[in-house]
Design a protein around this motif. Structure first.
Motif, short mmCIF file in Angstrom:
data_model
loop_
_atom_site.label_atom_id
_atom_site.label_comp_id
_atom_site.label_asym_id
_atom_site.label_seq_id
_atom_site.Cartn_x
_atom_site.Cartn_y
_atom_site.Cartn_z
N GLN A 3 51.31 39.47 38.39
CA GLN A 3 51.75 38.54 37.75
C GLN A 3 50.56 37.59 37.43
OE1 GLN A 3 54.27 35.98 38.74
NE2 GLN A 3 53.22 34.41 37.50
N ALA A 4 50.58 37.65 36.79
CA ALA A 4 49.15 36.21 35.95
C ALA A 4 48.86 35.03 36.63
CB ALA A 4 49.75 35.65 34.59
N LEU A 5 47.29 35.10 37.04
CA LEU A 5 47.36 33.75 37.62
C LEU A 5 46.33 33.12 37.01
CD1 LEU A 5 46.36 36.07 40.73
CD2 LEU A 5 47.94 34.74 41.00
N LYS A 6 46.82 31.91 37.87
CA LYS A 6 46.09 30.68 37.15
C LYS A 6 44.65 30.21 38.29
CE LYS A 6 45.90 25.48 36.12
NZ LYS A 6 44.57 25.68 35.75
N ALA A 7 43.07 30.19 38.08
CA ALA A 7 42.47 30.37 39.65
C ALA A 7 42.14 28.54 38.81
CB ALA A 7 40.89 30.73 38.52
N THR A 8 41.60 28.04 40.27
CA THR A 8 41.22 26.78 40.35
C THR A 8 39.70 26.68 41.69
OG1 THR A 8 43.23 25.71 40.24
CG2 THR A 8 41.95 24.85 41.38
N VAL A 9 39.11 26.40 41.30
CA VAL A 9 37.58 26.17 41.94
C VAL A 9 37.28 24.65 42.36
CG1 VAL A 9 35.15 26.04 41.93
CG2 VAL A 9 36.30 27.72 40.94
N ASP A 10 37.18 24.48 43.68
CA ASP A 10 37.58 23.73 44.72
C ASP A 10 35.39 23.48 44.82
OD1 ASP A 10 36.84 21.03 46.51
OD2 ASP A 10 38.63 22.12 47.20
N LEU A 11 35.32 22.18 43.55
CA LEU A 11 33.99 22.55 43.57
C LEU A 11 32.80 21.29 44.31
CD1 LEU A 11 33.77 21.67 40.13
CD2 LEU A 11 32.29 23.97 41.20
N SER A 12 34.10 20.71 45.78
CA SER A 12 33.44 19.95 46.92
C SER A 12 33.93 20.52 48.13
CB SER A 12 34.97 19.09 47.38
OG SER A 12 35.59 19.41 47.62
N VAL A 13 33.25 22.05 47.51
CA VAL A 13 33.11 23.43 48.98
C VAL A 13 32.26 23.97 48.02
CG1 VAL A 13 35.03 22.40 50.74
CG2 VAL A 13 35.09 24.10 48.98
N CYS A 14 32.46 24.29 47.14
CA CYS A 14 31.74 25.48 46.10
C CYS A 14 29.99 25.28 46.81
CB CYS A 14 32.11 25.49 45.16
SG CYS A 14 30.69 26.13 43.52
N ASN A 15 29.14 26.55 46.40
CA ASN A 15 28.04 26.48 47.34
C ASN A 15 27.00 27.15 45.44
OD1 ASN A 15 27.48 24.63 49.31
ND2 ASN A 15 27.58 26.10 50.48
N GLY A 16 27.72 27.20 44.68
CA GLY A 16 27.76 27.72 43.30
C GLY A 16 26.86 29.04 44.05
N GLN A 61 35.57 30.25 50.86
CA GLN A 61 37.17 30.09 50.26
C GLN A 61 36.76 29.09 49.15
OE1 GLN A 61 38.29 29.50 53.88
NE2 GLN A 61 38.24 32.23 54.69
N ALA A 62 36.50 28.98 47.94
CA ALA A 62 36.67 27.95 47.30
C ALA A 62 37.74 27.84 46.10
CB ALA A 62 35.54 27.55 46.58
N VAL A 63 38.00 29.20 45.84
CA VAL A 63 38.23 29.46 44.65
C VAL A 63 40.36 29.75 45.03
CG1 VAL A 63 39.09 31.70 43.27
CG2 VAL A 63 36.85 30.29 43.79
N SER A 64 40.84 29.66 44.86
CA SER A 64 42.27 29.62 45.37
C SER A 64 43.04 29.40 43.75
CB SER A 64 42.92 28.17 45.39
OG SER A 64 42.89 27.06 44.65
N THR A 65 44.03 30.77 43.92
CA THR A 65 45.25 30.91 42.71
C THR A 65 46.92 30.41 42.88
OG1 THR A 65 45.59 32.90 43.65
CG2 THR A 65 43.38 33.15 42.32
N ALA A 66 47.07 30.07 41.53
CA ALA A 66 48.23 29.88 40.70
C ALA A 66 49.36 30.93 39.96
CB ALA A 66 48.76 28.78 41.32
N PRO A 67 50.26 31.00 40.38
CA PRO A 67 51.14 32.17 39.75
C PRO A 67 51.15 30.89 38.61
CG PRO A 67 52.51 32.08 41.86
CD PRO A 67 51.56 30.76 41.71
N VAL A 68 51.23 31.59 37.22
CA VAL A 68 51.95 31.29 35.68
C VAL A 68 53.00 31.61 35.47
CG1 VAL A 68 50.74 31.12 33.23
CG2 VAL A 68 49.13 31.71 35.09
N GLY A 69 54.09 30.03 35.05
CA GLY A 69 55.31 30.34 34.47
C GLY A 69 55.93 30.37 35.82
#
Ligand code: SF4
Length: 69
Positions: A3-16, A61-69
């Motif tokens: 399954q293709a995935l779309k990534a999202t980064v929560d920059l409010s918790v990302c520390n780079g 734990q700043a990266v989350s994914t969701a299925p595409v389509g």
């Protein structure tokens, strides 16, 4: 193919830390300050595997994914 995935980064918790763009360089780039930028969706098996590793290896734990389509 998985399954293709779309990534999202929560920059409010990302520390780079940069693990995400080192682990999945086809999915993430970094900006001038070292924070990740999502380049696109994970569609190939390799990209999906890399993105899954990036999710699991993010210390904040700043990266989350969701299925595409
Ligand atoms: S690994 Fe996580 S905390 Fe580090 S830069 Fe990527 S999203 Fe941010």
């Amino acid at each position: 193919m998985a399954q293709a995935l779309k990534a999202t980064v929560d920059l409010s918790v990302c520390n780079g830390h940069g693990r995400c763009y080192m682990t999945a360089p086809e999915i993430f780039d970094c900006d001038d300050d070292g924070y990740p930028v999502v380049l696109g969706e994970a569609t190939t098996d390799q990209q999906i595997a890399d993105l899954t590793r990036a999710v699991n290896n993010c210390p904040e734990q700043a990266v989350s994914t969701a299925p595409v389509g």
